[in-house]
Enzyme design. Structure first.
Site, PDB file in Angstrom:
ATOM      1  N   GLU A 197       6.349  12.888   0.061  1.00 50.88           N
ATOM      2  CA  GLU A 197       7.102  12.456  -1.236  1.00 50.88           C
ATOM      3  C   GLU A 197       6.621  13.324  -2.638  1.00 50.88           C
ATOM      4  O   GLU A 197       7.363  13.750  -3.176  1.00 50.88           O
ATOM      5  CB  GLU A 197       6.850  10.962  -1.906  1.00 50.88           C
ATOM      6  N   CYS A 207      -6.055   6.309   5.417  1.00 53.88           N
ATOM      7  CA  CYS A 207      -4.563   5.741   5.061  1.00 53.88           C
ATOM      8  C   CYS A 207      -3.746   6.246   6.049  1.00 53.88           C
ATOM      9  O   CYS A 207      -3.408   7.219   6.551  1.00 53.88           O
ATOM     10  CB  CYS A 207      -4.295   6.519   3.879  1.00 53.88           C
ATOM     11  N   ALA A 230       0.792  -1.175   0.014  1.00 52.53           N
ATOM     12  CA  ALA A 230      -0.251  -0.092  -0.076  1.00 52.53           C
ATOM     13  C   ALA A 230       0.805   1.240   0.207  1.00 52.53           C
ATOM     14  O   ALA A 230       0.540   2.309  -0.495  1.00 52.53           O
ATOM     15  CB  ALA A 230      -0.835  -0.044   1.232  1.00 52.53           C
ATOM     16  N   SER A 252       2.026   5.226  -4.193  1.00 51.52           N
ATOM     17  CA  SER A 252       2.640   6.583  -4.308  1.00 51.52           C
ATOM     18  C   SER A 252       3.278   6.595  -5.749  1.00 51.52           C
ATOM     19  O   SER A 252       3.282   7.648  -6.198  1.00 51.52           O
ATOM     20  CB  SER A 252       3.644   6.281  -3.338  1.00 51.52           C
ATOM     21  N   GLU A 311       3.231   0.800  -4.172  1.00 54.54           N
ATOM     22  CA  GLU A 311       2.609   0.819  -5.533  1.00 54.54           C
ATOM     23  C   GLU A 311       1.611   2.121  -5.821  1.00 54.54           C
ATOM     24  O   GLU A 311       1.420   2.665  -6.653  1.00 54.54           O
ATOM     25  CB  GLU A 311       1.781  -0.366  -5.450  1.00 54.54           C
TER      26      GLU A 311
HETATM   27  C1  HEM Z   1      -0.624   8.076  -2.682  1.00 56.99           C
HETATM   28  C2  HEM Z   1      -0.409   7.140  -1.893  1.00 56.99           C
HETATM   29  C3  HEM Z   1      -1.405   6.391  -1.093  1.00 56.99           C
HETATM   30  C4  HEM Z   1      -2.953   6.306  -1.492  1.00 56.99           C
HETATM   31  C5  HEM Z   1      -3.594   6.829  -2.635  1.00 56.99           C
HETATM   32  C6  HEM Z   1      -3.303   5.332  -0.368  1.00 56.99           C
HETATM   33  C7  HEM Z   1      -4.927   4.989  -0.146  1.00 56.99           C
HETATM   34  C8  HEM Z   1      -5.124   4.378   0.771  1.00 56.99           C
HETATM   35  C9  HEM Z   1      -6.578   4.112   0.872  1.00 56.99           C
HETATM   36  C10 HEM Z   1      -7.773   4.549  -0.105  1.00 56.99           C
HETATM   37  C11 HEM Z   1      -6.822   3.555   2.131  1.00 56.99           C
HETATM   38  C12 HEM Z   1      -8.213   3.027   2.923  1.00 56.99           C
HETATM   39  C13 HEM Z   1      -8.619   1.738   2.156  1.00 56.99           C
HETATM   40  C14 HEM Z   1      -9.879   1.373   2.596  1.00 56.99           C
HETATM   41  O1  HEM Z   1     -10.597   2.342   3.493  1.00 56.99           O
HETATM   42  O2  HEM Z   1     -10.612   0.355   2.164  1.00 56.99           O
HETATM   43  C15 HEM Z   1      -5.475   3.196   2.514  1.00 56.99           C
HETATM   44  C16 HEM Z   1      -5.156   2.512   3.869  1.00 56.99           C
HETATM   45  C17 HEM Z   1      -4.022   2.434   4.106  1.00 56.99           C
HETATM   46  N1  HEM Z   1      -2.673   2.681   3.872  1.00 56.99           N
HETATM   47 FE1  HEM Z   1      -2.501   3.947   2.227  1.00 56.99          FE
HETATM   48  N2  HEM Z   1      -2.395   5.167   0.361  1.00 56.99           N
HETATM   49  C18 HEM Z   1      -1.002   5.465  -0.028  1.00 56.99           C
HETATM   50  C19 HEM Z   1       0.027   5.441   0.536  1.00 56.99           C
HETATM   51  C20 HEM Z   1       0.406   4.899   1.666  1.00 56.99           C
HETATM   52  C21 HEM Z   1       1.647   4.637   2.368  1.00 56.99           C
HETATM   53  C22 HEM Z   1       2.980   5.405   2.046  1.00 56.99           C
HETATM   54  C23 HEM Z   1       1.462   3.856   3.503  1.00 56.99           C
HETATM   55  C24 HEM Z   1       2.664   3.426   4.455  1.00 56.99           C
HETATM   56  C25 HEM Z   1       3.727   3.523   4.291  1.00 56.99           C
HETATM   57  C26 HEM Z   1       0.335   3.438   3.479  1.00 56.99           C
HETATM   58  C27 HEM Z   1      -0.292   2.788   4.184  1.00 56.99           C
HETATM   59  C28 HEM Z   1      -1.687   2.450   4.488  1.00 56.99           C
HETATM   60  C29 HEM Z   1      -2.260   1.531   5.629  1.00 56.99           C
HETATM   61  C30 HEM Z   1      -1.325   0.871   6.653  1.00 56.99           C
HETATM   62  C31 HEM Z   1      -3.679   1.737   5.378  1.00 56.99           C
HETATM   63  C32 HEM Z   1      -4.739   0.650   6.239  1.00 56.99           C
HETATM   64  C33 HEM Z   1      -5.129   1.672   7.248  1.00 56.99           C
HETATM   65  C34 HEM Z   1      -5.980   0.946   8.103  1.00 56.99           C
HETATM   66  O3  HEM Z   1      -6.806  -0.082   7.817  1.00 56.99           O
HETATM   67  O4  HEM Z   1      -6.448   1.338   9.187  1.00 56.99           O
HETATM   68  N3  HEM Z   1      -0.518   3.994   2.247  1.00 56.99           N
HETATM   69  N4  HEM Z   1      -4.404   3.662   1.742  1.00 56.99           N
END
Ligand code: HEM
Length: 417
Positions: free
Chosen positions: A375, A366, A251, A256, A254
């Site tokens: 970034e 997220c 997450a 970012s 890919e």
């Molecule tokens: C442009 C970059 C990113 C986008 C568009 C993105 C998008 C998302 C979205 C839409 C969710 C929620 C999914 C849902 O509710 O079903 C999510 C959750 C999450 N993202 Fe990102 N993400 C990004 C970057 C990152 C980065 C850099 C990290 C960590 C290094 C990360 C870690 C996580 C984690 C751990 C969750 C789960 C949170 C939870 O369930 O409490 N993401 N992300």
């Protein structure tokens, strides 16, 4: 004409309405370059549009937001919903859990992955972007995904975790195999399913070894912090650790990559906005949110009702599943004036703009949003200061991925100031 042909029943092609076509096209792997026209058809059709396997698609902003913010909608069933018959399960991550497990794991990870951790990365991100841009300017023409969009998030997340530099490329390829496999299984070929299985095994083994090493010899890195993170005397189990690492890597990398690629593409397609950014590099921060809104890196998520829930006059009963179209909600004219216009000042301080849903909302918002923003901000800032012209050399091809959507190549000419 043979007698067989003469007596064969006529083939009946059922009438397909524009909305039914839009449902198929909105997730069609070969139409990834533009899902936005089908999203518009879906939004016009109503707040809920019947989707595959008795699901409902949610294309508008208001209902998407209401569902994401309501904890009675669960995310725990997504693996079953999208990957029901898979022989290999994706290791359980708190992305697919509900309280109290979600609260415990997210809390533990939050202890290691703090705002201070991210602020500490600022200087490193700036230096890395600067080095890569120097190389890009020297080369003149590059695939921007290879030259910038992959190395920035991959290097930062690997360094943060403590993955040795010689293994960064291996992490990239394992992660790509898993990201492709996040799409619903019905959209994956047998080869892609097999590649996901292989990637999950490789990931589990590779990170399992690193975790064991850090248990024996702690270091100043995120894997060690996760191994040691403790809540009321309880630590992450080995399986929880691997699931957490999987979500941080896949997450966190890919997605970012696509944010960066989509952002540079949007600037090339809107030279006036690039000009504006060059004149005022401080617009880099609001521009990040506009890129996220305008061309979301994650296009859908799912939720399943855990109670009887009324949304927009419709009653859902326990077990009802919805597919929330984040990329469509972000282009909803009811939420955003001129939604198809790329306007890097939309999120400027002092201007009231509706929030985009690209990082989700609510319980599963997220965790890596600050890192992703950092970034992209550093990249936009550096482009504004050092680049005179950005030229798209070829229409970019797209990967077939539906959930984590993005290009497979972005050939550009970059001329310095
Ligand atoms: C442009 C970059 C990113 C986008 C568009 C993105 C998008 C998302 C979205 C839409 C969710 C929620 C999914 C849902 O509710 O079903 C999510 C959750 C999450 N993202 Fe990102 N993400 C990004 C970057 C990152 C980065 C850099 C990290 C960590 C290094 C990360 C870690 C996580 C984690 C751990 C969750 C789960 C949170 C939870 O369930 O409490 N993401 N992300």
């Amino acid at each position: 004409m043979s007698s067989d042909q003469a007596t064969a029943p006529a083939v009946v092609i059922p009438d397909v309405t524009p909305v039914q076509l839009a449902v198929v096209e909105s997730v069609a792997p070969h139409l990834r370059h533009n899902p936005y026209d089908s999203y518009e058809t879906l939004r016009t059709a109503g707040p809920f549009v019947p989707g595959p396997h008795d699901t409902h698609l949610v294309p508008r902003h208001a209902e998407a937001q209401a569902i994401l913010l309501d904890p009675r909608w669960s995310h725990a069933e997504e693996p079953e919903l999208l990957h029901g018959d898979s022989e290999v399960e994706l290791p359980g991550s708190f992305l697919w859990m509900e309280p109290p497990d979600h609260t415990r794991l997210r809390g533990l990870v939050g202890k290691a992955f703090t705002a201070r951790t991210i602020i500490g990365l600022q200087a490193r991100a700036e230096q890395l972007v600067d080095e890569l841009l120097t190389r890009i300017l020297a080369a003149g023409e590059v695939d921007l995904l290879e030259a910038l969009a992959y190395p920035v998030p991959l290097t930062l997340i690997c360094e943060l975790l403590g993955v040795p530099v010689e293994a960064h490329e291996q992490v990239r390829f394992m992660s790509a195999g898993i990201a492709r496999g996040l799409d619903p299984d019905v959209l994956l070929s047998p080869e892609e399913l097999a590649a996901r299985t292989a990637a999950v095994h490789e990931f589990t083994e590779f990170f399992g070894d690193l975790v064991d090493q850090r248990r024996r010899t702690p270091r100043a890195d995120l894997i060690t912090a996760l191994v040691q993170a403790e809540e009321a005397g309880v630590r992450l189990t080995h399986t929880e650790l691997i699931g957490t690492l999987l979500i941080l890597v896949v997450a966190g990398h890919e997605t970012s990559v696509n944010l960066i690629g989509n952002g540079v593409l949007a600037l090339m397609r809107h030279p006036g906005e690039f000009q504006r950014l060059r004149q005022d590099p401080e617009l880099a921060a609001p521009a990040v949110d506009e890129v996220l809104r305008y061309d979301a890196p994650v296009h859908l998520t799912t939720r399943t009702a855990r109670a009887e829930i009324m949304v927009a006059g419709r009653t859902f009963v326990p077990g009802d599943a919805v597919i929330v179209l984040l990329g469509s909600a972000n282009r909803d004219p009811a939420a955003f004036p001129e939604p198809d216009r790329f306007d890097i000042r939309r999120y400027r301080p002092g201007r009231r703009a509706e929030r985009h849903l690209s990082f989700g909302l609510g319980l599963h918002y997220c965790l890596g949003a600050p890192l992703a923003r950092l970034e992209m901000r550093e990249i936009l800032h550096a482009l504004a200061l050092r680049v005179e012209n950005l030229t798209l050399l070829e229409e970019p091809p797209y990967r077939p991925n539906v959930v984590v959507r993005g290009m497979s190549e972005l050939l550009v000419r970059v001329e310095g100031r």
